[in-house]
Write an enzyme that holds these catalytic residues in place. Structure first.
Site, mmCIF file in Angstrom:
data_model
loop_
_atom_site.group_PDB
_atom_site.id
_atom_site.type_symbol
_atom_site.label_atom_id
_atom_site.label_comp_id
_atom_site.label_asym_id
_atom_site.label_seq_id
_atom_site.Cartn_x
_atom_site.Cartn_y
_atom_site.Cartn_z
ATOM 1 N N LYS A 65 -3.198 -12.266 -4.038
ATOM 2 C CA LYS A 65 -4.009 -11.334 -3.250
ATOM 3 C C LYS A 65 -5.450 -11.813 -3.102
ATOM 4 O O LYS A 65 -6.105 -11.510 -2.101
ATOM 5 C CB LYS A 65 -3.978 -9.933 -3.869
ATOM 6 C CG LYS A 65 -2.576 -9.366 -4.071
ATOM 7 C CD LYS A 65 -1.727 -9.420 -2.839
ATOM 8 C CE LYS A 65 -0.325 -8.852 -2.995
ATOM 9 N NZ LYS A 65 0.538 -9.481 -4.008
ATOM 10 N N TYR A 304 13.034 -2.433 -5.460
ATOM 11 C CA TYR A 304 11.750 -3.099 -5.656
ATOM 12 C C TYR A 304 11.265 -2.847 -7.089
ATOM 13 O O TYR A 304 11.276 -1.711 -7.567
ATOM 14 C CB TYR A 304 10.716 -2.562 -4.655
ATOM 15 C CG TYR A 304 9.325 -3.001 -5.002
ATOM 16 C CD1 TYR A 304 8.917 -4.305 -4.745
ATOM 17 C CD2 TYR A 304 8.434 -2.155 -5.640
ATOM 18 C CE1 TYR A 304 7.656 -4.745 -5.106
ATOM 19 C CE2 TYR A 304 7.171 -2.575 -5.998
ATOM 20 C CZ TYR A 304 6.786 -3.875 -5.736
ATOM 21 O OH TYR A 304 5.549 -4.301 -6.103
ATOM 22 N N TYR A 330 8.539 -10.517 -8.417
ATOM 23 C CA TYR A 330 8.516 -11.394 -7.239
ATOM 24 C C TYR A 330 9.007 -12.818 -7.532
ATOM 25 O O TYR A 330 10.013 -13.260 -6.978
ATOM 26 C CB TYR A 330 7.095 -11.484 -6.662
ATOM 27 C CG TYR A 330 6.531 -10.183 -6.167
ATOM 28 C CD1 TYR A 330 6.826 -9.718 -4.890
ATOM 29 C CD2 TYR A 330 5.682 -9.421 -6.965
ATOM 30 C CE1 TYR A 330 6.285 -8.535 -4.425
ATOM 31 C CE2 TYR A 330 5.140 -8.228 -6.502
ATOM 32 C CZ TYR A 330 5.451 -7.791 -5.234
ATOM 33 O OH TYR A 330 4.922 -6.616 -4.781
HETATM 34 C C1 LIG Z 1 1.960 -9.098 -3.968
HETATM 35 C C2 LIG Z 1 2.752 -10.180 -4.589
HETATM 36 C C3 LIG Z 1 3.661 -10.927 -3.839
HETATM 37 C C4 LIG Z 1 4.003 -10.600 -2.407
HETATM 38 O O1 LIG Z 1 3.021 -11.000 -1.500
HETATM 39 P P1 LIG Z 1 2.975 -10.259 -0.081
HETATM 40 O O2 LIG Z 1 1.884 -10.927 0.647
HETATM 41 O O3 LIG Z 1 2.718 -8.822 -0.369
HETATM 42 O O4 LIG Z 1 4.313 -10.439 0.560
HETATM 43 C C5 LIG Z 1 4.329 -11.958 -4.443
HETATM 44 N N1 LIG Z 1 4.136 -12.247 -5.745
HETATM 45 C C6 LIG Z 1 3.291 -11.542 -6.504
HETATM 46 C C7 LIG Z 1 3.177 -11.905 -7.936
HETATM 47 C C8 LIG Z 1 2.562 -10.484 -5.958
HETATM 48 O O5 LIG Z 1 1.726 -9.789 -6.730
#
Ligand SMILES: *Cc1c(COP(=O)(O)O)cnc(C)c1O
Length: 390
Positions: A65, A304, A330
């Protein structure tokens, strides 16, 4: 390392650096490379690399982010009256911590709304722990105004969460809204469009890649698709790059939630990629088409933020063969996706491995961070994970 040069108009968009001056590291995943090539008759082989977005800077729990915020901060600072940055996410959201951390860097307050109904709480055995540790604790350490809510109402494509903004305004604050994952922010895709240029530069300087006998590029790039602008930004960035250089990298988004269908997400990613494309010099809608969007939904699991046993096993595998720590929401799903692709040629069609020149295929795994959430999943992890036979 040579500096990234972006073409105009991309180069003229204001950027506030949060990460180190040098690019985030890229390294060979030697254990996992051995793992996928073992017992495989396939020649030539596949080599797996990782780009460490979790090690791109010094700020709290570095992750993907921050790159998005590098382009959003100038917009915040241009609005001189902003006092607090407001965002939301799942209970164990990594995004909210990165917002709280970024807010500190630019001297603003931060209000974080955490939704109990989104993510792993439902399946947690030890719910009290899930509500306290990991990213929840970090938001508090960073001094964010943390509000845990069981309202299912979230900000979405229709705009921000109005009630909380009104409430803050009534208290004399001037809030700046960032949607969950920052993907709906008009500037949210720029960070990863820039990252595409960084990757292209690193490809030239990484001996392990240039001497692999392959294309000298990352033929496939695997990344999580959550709110979507990491994937969409990369797609737009590589498109712009490939206008001037011949190459065909394929960016593959691994979906991390079953809530929305793959076709819904494909349409959404296309929209986000075009939006970013428009800002960086791909004005023509047809510069980016549906053929550029590759999404895989086989690893979404039950929900999720819900850790299933195969995902828990991927965490153990990466830790035990490469000492690589993944996150439960993720990156462990992305790793499953990349390994399934590499080991079984299970999807992407039969042509996936047949490089025209019959050379090594190089794949890049984007490590987007999030490991701090692991402690919230200790209960489920210890119940469900088994070590993978090596
Ligand atoms: C937010 C996040 C993602 C996903 O990224 P997006 O841009 O929201 O698709 C992937 N991995 C981690 C660890 C995240 O915090």
């Amino acid at each position: 390392m040579a500096a990234i040069t972006l073409p105009s108009p991309f180069s003229t968009i204001p950027l506030y650096r949060l990460s180190y001056d040098s690019p985030s590291p890229v390294h060979l995943l030697s254990g996992l490379t051995q793992y996928v090539n073992k017992n495989s008759s396939r020649q030539p082989q596949i080599r797996l690399f990782s780009k460490r977005e979790d090690q791109a800077g010094s700020l709290t729990c570095y992750g993907n982010k921050y790159r998005k915020f590098e382009y959003i901060i100038p917009d915040i600072l241009a609005r001189k009256d902003v006092t607090t940055i407001v965002t939301e996410g799942a209970l164990q959201s990594n995004h909210t911590v990165q917002v709280a951390s970024m807010a500190r860097v630019i001297g603003k307050k931060c209000t974080v709304l955490l939704h109990m109904g989104i993510g792993g709480l439902r399946k947690a055995v030890d719910k009290d722990t899930f509500l306290k540790v990991g990213n929840v604790q970090l938001n508090r350490i960073l001094g964010a105004d943390v509000r845990i809510t069981d309202e299912t109402d979230t900000g979405d494509e229709n705009g921000p969460l109005v009630p909380i903004l009104d409430q803050l305004k009534a208290q004399g604050e001037h809030p700046y809204w960032i949607s969950s994952g920052a993907s709906l922010h008009p500037l949210g895709g720029l960070g990863y469009a820039r990252c595409a240029f960084e990757i292209a530069l690193q490809e030239k300087e990484l001996t392990a890649l240039t001497e692999s006998g392959g294309s000298g590029r990352f033929d496939y790039i695997f990344v999580a698709c959550g709110s979507g602008s990491t994937l969409a930004g990369l797609i737009a960035g590589f498109k712009l790059l490939e206008k001037t250089t011949q190459s065909n990298r394929q960016v593959i988004g691994i979906m991390t939630s079953p809530t929305k269908s793959r076709s819904y997400q494909e349409e959404r990613i296309l929209r986000l990629a075009r939006k970013t494309g428009h800002l960086i010099g791909l004005e023509d809608e047809n510069n980016i088409t549906a053929q550029d969007i590759h999404l895989e939904d086989a690893f979404v699991g039950e929900g999720y933020g819900i850790l299933d046993h195969k995902t828990a096993e991927a965490i153990n595998l990466a830790a035990q063969v490469d000492s690589l720590l993944l996150d439960p929401v993720y990156t462990a799903k992305v790793m499953r996706g990349m390994l399934a692709w590499a080991k079984d040629n299970r999807w992407l069609g039969d042509s996936a491995f047949s490089n025209q020149d019959n050379s090594t295929t190089n794949a890049l795994f984007i490590h987007t961070g999030g490991q701090i959430a692991l402690s919230a999943y200790e209960d489920v992890w210890s119940r469900d994970s088994r070590d993978v036979a090596l």
